[in-house]
Scaffold this motif. Structure first.
Motif, PDB file in Angstrom:
ATOM      1  N   TRP A  35       0.642  -1.104  -0.095  1.00 58.79           N
ATOM      2  CA  TRP A  35       0.072   0.212   0.008  1.00 58.79           C
ATOM      3  C   TRP A  35       0.925   1.237   0.013  1.00 58.79           C
ATOM      4  O   TRP A  35       0.489   2.294  -0.648  1.00 58.79           O
ATOM      5  N   HIS A  36       2.013   1.216   0.599  1.00 61.48           N
ATOM      6  CA  HIS A  36       3.002   2.235   0.330  1.00 61.48           C
ATOM      7  C   HIS A  36       3.379   2.383  -1.146  1.00 61.48           C
ATOM      8  O   HIS A  36       3.228   3.909  -1.679  1.00 61.48           O
ATOM      9  N   THR A  38       1.495   1.341  -3.852  1.00 61.57           N
ATOM     10  CA  THR A  38       0.450   1.704  -4.457  1.00 61.57           C
ATOM     11  C   THR A  38       0.294   3.518  -4.291  1.00 61.57           C
ATOM     12  O   THR A  38      -0.333   4.090  -5.263  1.00 61.57           O
ATOM     13  N   LEU A 195       1.408   7.999   2.154  1.00 60.63           N
ATOM     14  CA  LEU A 195       0.228   7.146   2.490  1.00 60.63           C
ATOM     15  C   LEU A 195      -0.891   7.967   2.887  1.00 60.63           C
ATOM     16  O   LEU A 195      -1.936   7.999   2.586  1.00 60.63           O
ATOM     17  N   HIS A 262       4.773  -7.299  -4.899  1.00 61.65           N
ATOM     18  CA  HIS A 262       4.288  -6.115  -4.727  1.00 61.65           C
ATOM     19  C   HIS A 262       4.196  -5.065  -5.666  1.00 61.65           C
ATOM     20  O   HIS A 262       3.081  -4.550  -6.033  1.00 61.65           O
ATOM     21  N   ALA A 266       0.966  -2.935  -7.416  1.00 61.91           N
ATOM     22  CA  ALA A 266       0.990  -1.568  -7.203  1.00 61.91           C
ATOM     23  C   ALA A 266       0.842  -0.904  -8.652  1.00 61.91           C
ATOM     24  O   ALA A 266      -0.048   0.028  -8.497  1.00 61.91           O
ATOM     25  N   SER A 270      -2.568   1.312  -9.066  1.00 66.45           N
ATOM     26  CA  SER A 270      -2.347   2.708  -9.138  1.00 66.45           C
ATOM     27  C   SER A 270      -3.118   3.216 -10.384  1.00 66.45           C
ATOM     28  O   SER A 270      -3.853   4.388 -10.230  1.00 66.45           O
TER      29      SER A 270
END
Length: 480
Positions: A35-36, A38, A195, A262, A266, A270
């Motif tokens: 998630w960082h 993305t 984030l 990841h 991502a 995104s």
């Protein structure tokens, strides 16, 4: 050197095993999760495209016809071309989790000279993107101050070339320097900031669409395409840099906790999230206000002002400043990681590859930040935007070609993500990117060519001899 040896030196490829070993022992800290990453991708894609370029392209100006409400199609066309490249990036990031993005992919698949040119290209383009976005921030910052009754002198908020009596864009300069300081604090610090800021940004865009839809006047959609489809294509070439932030995010691969797993996810996440938000926001912007009346520097602020929601416009402006800053952060991160990677490979002086105790290449971070501040302070937004687009489109062409070549030259390489419909999708990416390059004006192409010629001189004057793939290269450890 004989001609065959000279030619072989230009096409020598960075070995994949060597790249994996460098990534495993990188001085950069591995602190970024899915998630960082993305958030970095959304942070790079979503921002100035909605808050500044949508209005600029819809209205037109400086001899460029306005697209009108059909700016929606400009985003869709740019997004379609970008998606083909995004899938190519996804395959490479799952296979080559190393800082450098398109530079590294070109170096691995197509050889040193191609890798050098793309790296040299990205050094300029990423800095220019950061500058463009900072200019967009400045427009909303000025709108916010105006909403609370404070007017900054025009000579401090616009450049000479904008024809408004300006001298320097001080807010844009300040934004670049503040973001540079955030980056200098390390991956953990800028990852957390990104984030949180991207979360604010997504909520902001959803709020804009949710509120603005109640103030849409369908008369504003007529005419929907006032200057024909050719203006839509030209608009797509201009807004293209609003849909490619994931490539700068891919430069953080060495700082990902699990890059092969990841990074591809991502990239896809995104781009998909950003395109949906772009479509909704474009419809609301051109529905709330006639495209000919949109303020090209602060489009949504002017749209809400036009329907009597001045307080909303003021609140929107300050949140837009916070959210657009994430784009500056993503691209300044990108240029520093490409620069670091090229220096580590010996193609630029190893002095630039120095990292501090936080694992940050601080020397290139501050040099790039100051360069972006200079561009943002003295050049108008359209000129810088078009300069960035041609460079990124060129990088996309190389990555799409490289993923085809590497699929057939290294079919045994482990791939966490495999691009579907090979080679149809990357071939489409090459054609679409080349077509959009053709739509840009001749002056933009000339500037890009001049930068590449300078790069050619640097490569043959320094980089080819100092490359770590050159057996006669003087190998020095990275200075402390």
């Amino acid at each position: 050197m004989s001609e065959p040896l000279f030619f072989r030196s230009l096409v020598r490829r960075k070995p994949l095993d060597q790249i994996m070993a460098e990534a495993a022992n990188s001085p950069l800290k591995k602190t970024l999760g899915l998630w960082h990453l993305t958030a970095l991708g959304i942070g790079g894609i979503l921002g100035v495209g909605i808050f500044s370029l949508a209005g600029l392209v819809a209205r037109g100006g400086d001899g460029v016809p306005g697209v009108g409400p059909a700016v929606l199609f400009s985003f869709l066309i740019a997004g379609l071309a970008s998606a083909a490249a995004a899938l190519s990036y996804a395959e490479f990031t799952g296979m080559v989790p190393r800082a450098g993005s398109a530079y590294t992919y070109g170096y691995v698949a197509l050889g040193e000279l191609v890798g050098w040119f793309i790296g040299w290209d990205l050094l300029l383009e990423y800095v220019a993107v950061a500058a463009v976005v900072s200019i967009g921030v400045a427009g909303y910052f000025q709108a916010f101050l105006g909403g609370v009754g404070v007017d900054m002198p025009i000579w401090l908020t616009s450049t000479v070339d904008e024809g408004k009596g300006g001298f320097i864009n001080l807010p844009a300069i300040i934004v670049c320097l503040v973001v540079t300081w955030i980056l200098s604090r390390g991956a953990r610090a800028f990852g957390r900031f990104e984030l949180i800021a991207v979360g604010i940004k997504v909520l902001l865009v959803l709020g804009i669409v949710g509120l603005g839809v109640f103030f849409i006047n369908t008369d504003n959609y007529d005419p929907f395409m006032p200057n024909g489809f050719s203006s839509v294509i030209t608009g797509a070439a201009t807004v293209f840099f609003a849909v490619f932030g994931y490539d700068a995010m891919s430069t953080a691969a060495e700082e990902a906790k699990d890059g092969p797993k990841h990074m591809p996810r991502a990239i896809v996440l995104s781009l998909g999230i950003a395109l949906v938000l772009y479509i909704g926001a474009s419809l609301v912007l051109t529905g709330m206000q006639n495209y000919a009346d949109i303020d090209t520097r602060a489009g949504f602020a002017s749209a809400f002002n036009s329907v009597g929601l001045k307080n909303v416009a003021t609140i929107l402006s300050i949140f837009a400043v916070v959210s657009i800053i994430t784009v500056v952060l993503t691209f300044l991160l990108g240029v520093t990681r490409v620069w670091f990677s090229m220096s580590r490979d010996g193609l630029l002086p190893r002095w630039f590859a120095h990292t501090d105790k936080r694992g940050v290449p601080n020397r290139v971070t501050w040099i790039a930040g100051c360069a972006a501040a200079f561009l943002a302070g003295v050049f108008p937004i359209r000129e810088v935007a078009e300069l960035t687009n041609i460079g990124i489109l060129a990088a996309f062409v190389v990555v799409c070609i490289a993923v085809i070549v590497f699929r057939y030259t290294r079919p045994d390489a482990e791939r966490a993500f495999r691009l579907p419909l090979m080679p149809v999708i990357p071939a489409f990416g090459v054609l679409a990117s080349g077509f959009l390059i053709w739509q840009l004006d001749d002056l933009t192409k000339l500037r890009f060519l001049i930068w590449l010629v300078i790069g050619l001189a640097v490569y043959f004057g320094y980089s080819r001899r100092h490359s770590l793939l050159n057996p006669n290269s003087p190998r020095h450890r990275i200075p402390e």
